[in-house]
Design an enzyme around this catalytic site. Structure first.
Site, PDB file in Angstrom:
ATOM      1  N   HIS A  19       0.818  -1.220   0.000  1.00  0.00           N
ATOM      2  CA  HIS A  19       0.000   0.000   0.000  1.00  0.00           C
ATOM      3  C   HIS A  19       0.851   1.269   0.000  1.00  0.00           C
ATOM      4  O   HIS A  19       0.462   2.269  -0.598  1.00  0.00           O
ATOM      5  CB  HIS A  19      -0.980  -0.045   1.179  1.00  0.00           C
ATOM      6  CG  HIS A  19      -1.975  -1.166   1.048  1.00  0.00           C
ATOM      7  ND1 HIS A  19      -2.532  -1.821   2.114  1.00  0.00           N
ATOM      8  CD2 HIS A  19      -2.499  -1.757  -0.068  1.00  0.00           C
ATOM      9  CE1 HIS A  19      -3.357  -2.760   1.671  1.00  0.00           C
ATOM     10  NE2 HIS A  19      -3.343  -2.751   0.365  1.00  0.00           N
ATOM     11  N   HIS A  42      -7.774  -7.682  -7.996  1.00  0.00           N
ATOM     12  CA  HIS A  42      -8.095  -8.542  -6.851  1.00  0.00           C
ATOM     13  C   HIS A  42      -8.320  -7.613  -5.655  1.00  0.00           C
ATOM     14  O   HIS A  42      -7.390  -7.338  -4.891  1.00  0.00           O
ATOM     15  CB  HIS A  42      -6.949  -9.509  -6.561  1.00  0.00           C
ATOM     16  CG  HIS A  42      -6.699 -10.494  -7.659  1.00  0.00           C
ATOM     17  ND1 HIS A  42      -6.173 -10.134  -8.868  1.00  0.00           N
ATOM     18  CD2 HIS A  42      -6.929 -11.834  -7.726  1.00  0.00           C
ATOM     19  CE1 HIS A  42      -6.086 -11.210  -9.638  1.00  0.00           C
ATOM     20  NE2 HIS A  42      -6.536 -12.255  -8.979  1.00  0.00           N
ATOM     21  N   SER A 108      -6.560  -1.834  -0.551  1.00  0.00           N
ATOM     22  CA  SER A 108      -6.157  -1.104  -1.761  1.00  0.00           C
ATOM     23  C   SER A 108      -7.300  -0.331  -2.424  1.00  0.00           C
ATOM     24  O   SER A 108      -7.083   0.801  -2.869  1.00  0.00           O
ATOM     25  CB  SER A 108      -5.481  -2.051  -2.759  1.00  0.00           C
ATOM     26  OG  SER A 108      -6.287  -3.171  -3.025  1.00  0.00           O
ATOM     27  N   GLU A 126     -13.594  -8.540  -7.805  1.00  0.00           N
ATOM     28  CA  GLU A 126     -13.526  -9.416  -6.627  1.00  0.00           C
ATOM     29  C   GLU A 126     -14.480 -10.594  -6.860  1.00  0.00           C
ATOM     30  O   GLU A 126     -15.636 -10.386  -7.208  1.00  0.00           O
ATOM     31  CB  GLU A 126     -13.910  -8.653  -5.359  1.00  0.00           C
ATOM     32  CG  GLU A 126     -13.964  -9.492  -4.087  1.00  0.00           C
ATOM     33  CD  GLU A 126     -12.705 -10.302  -3.793  1.00  0.00           C
ATOM     34  OE1 GLU A 126     -11.604  -9.748  -3.743  1.00  0.00           O
ATOM     35  OE2 GLU A 126     -12.833 -11.538  -3.629  1.00  0.00           O
ATOM     36  N   GLY A 155     -10.551 -10.860 -12.211  1.00  0.00           N
ATOM     37  CA  GLY A 155      -9.786  -9.710 -12.679  1.00  0.00           C
ATOM     38  C   GLY A 155      -8.784 -10.102 -13.757  1.00  0.00           C
ATOM     39  O   GLY A 155      -8.429  -9.288 -14.605  1.00  0.00           O
ATOM     40  N   ASP A 175      -3.071  -8.184  -7.413  1.00  0.00           N
ATOM     41  CA  ASP A 175      -2.751  -8.611  -6.042  1.00  0.00           C
ATOM     42  C   ASP A 175      -3.519  -9.885  -5.676  1.00  0.00           C
ATOM     43  O   ASP A 175      -4.386  -9.875  -4.804  1.00  0.00           O
ATOM     44  CB  ASP A 175      -3.123  -7.449  -5.094  1.00  0.00           C
ATOM     45  CG  ASP A 175      -2.863  -7.784  -3.636  1.00  0.00           C
ATOM     46  OD1 ASP A 175      -1.970  -8.601  -3.360  1.00  0.00           O
ATOM     47  OD2 ASP A 175      -3.571  -7.210  -2.775  1.00  0.00           O
TER      48      ASP A 175
END
Ligand SMILES: C[S@@+](CC[C@H](N)C(=O)[O-])C[C@H]1O[C@@H](n2cnc3c(N)ncnc32)[C@H](O)[C@@H]1O
Length: 305
Positions: A19, A42, A108, A126, A155, A175
């Site tokens: 982050h 993600h 995020s 997601e 994603g 991610d």
């Protein structure tokens, strides 16, 4: 398939690296007025409570964001400077914690949404049914309408349709949980396809450093991909090390210790030119706060010019 919940890990050392880096990237890109498309392939659930539920069970944030916050408070009390990117990250986290005690951690999507300007768009993928529902609900409550879209599909596949962005300016965070072995090759395929569609985008991939051949190979293959496609890249790794009874420095570096993950990396393609210097200043400072006694290390490796 759906055993991974980011709530168990929110605010841990890997989130700190991820982050802090992601925020520095978005800050840089936000300096130009042209619209930005930000994609999180993600996304997770959005925001996390650190003082209850899954996050409290694992307590991973105690050795992550909470330690970093304490170190910053100590530095401030001693009138010592904090690296700019670290201070920016901590101030962003503080925005969600009015009384200064960190109970809520912004994942995020939440870090990205704080930086959205009216002309920008945020796309969040997601697939976990519960987390996708939580994310949709939280996004709805923000009231930003069509500026933020939650997409309940993979994603890896969904990114294709979003590239290149209409403004030709964009950043993508990849991610995955790496819960499935197939996530490792999927990251590379997804990135290669994305770079063909939108070669000038900034891409940030988080990866774990653990005792799995796929994980070791991924960091190397990411470098090779950028080099083959002639794109500049930067790899930043943070290894928080072990307690003395847990193992040796060599084991930490290899990710071959027992217990939880202690190291991870961020691979950035087309990084802002300021990023390497920011991370070289920030990671040793963060590591001084997060490190255990054995084998802790950090590195920032840019591609050669
Ligand atoms: C590491 S977590 C994301 C954390 C989030 N990016 C953050 O930093 O706050 C990975 C998330 O990806 C989700 N996921 C797994 N496979 C996916 C896929 N193919 N597409 C989109 N999401 C996926 C998982 O349910 C999990 O919530």
């Amino acid at each position: 398939m759906f055993s991974y919940r980011h709530a168990f890990h929110a605010g841990n050392h890997a989130d700190v690296l991820k982050h802090l880096t992601w925020l520095a990237i978005l800050r840089y890109l936000g300096q130009k007025d042209t619209a930005l498309q930000i994609v999180d392939t993600h996304a997770g659930a959005g925001q996390y409570r650190l003082d209850q539920g899954h996050a409290r069970t694992s307590a991973e944030s105690d050795a992550g964001i909470l330690r970093l916050m304490t170190a910053a408070e100590t530095a401030a009390a001693r009138a010592q400077a904090i690296p700019h990117a670290v201070a920016d990250y901590l101030n962003t986290v503080k925005q969600f914690n009015a009384d200064g005690r960190v109970r809520v951690y912004p994942g995020s999507p939440w870090i990205s949404q704080t930086l959205l300007r009216p002309q920008d768009k945020l796309k969040l993928f997601e697939v976990h049914p519960t987390d996708a529902k939580l994310l949709s609900k939280q996004v709805e409550e923000l009231g930003k309408g069509k500026q933020i879209e939650v997409l309940r599909r993979s994603g890896f596949d969904g990114l294709k349709a979003l590239l290149p962005p209409p403004s030709r300016r964009g950043a993508v965070l990849i991610d995955p949980s790496y819960e499935l072995k197939t996530d490792y090759p999927a990251v590379l395929d997804c990135l290669e396809d994305a770079l063909k569609r939108f070669p000038t985008g900034t891409y940030a991939v988080w990866y774990p450093i653990i005792a799995r051949p796929e994980a070791h190979a991924l960091a190397r293959k990411l470098k090779a991909l950028g080099t083959r496609l002639q794109r500049p890249w930067l790899q930043a790794e943070l290894n928080v090390g072990l307690l003395p009874e847990e193992g040796t420095a060599a084991k930490v570096a290899q990710g071959q210790h027992h217990g939880g993950m202690r190291a991870s990396g961020m691979h950035v393609i087309n990084p802002p030119f300021t990023l390497a210097a920011q991370l070289r200043e920030s990671l040793p400072w963060a590591l001084a706060a997060l490190r255990e006694p054995v084998g802790a290390s950090w590195s920032v490796t840019p591609s050669s010019p």
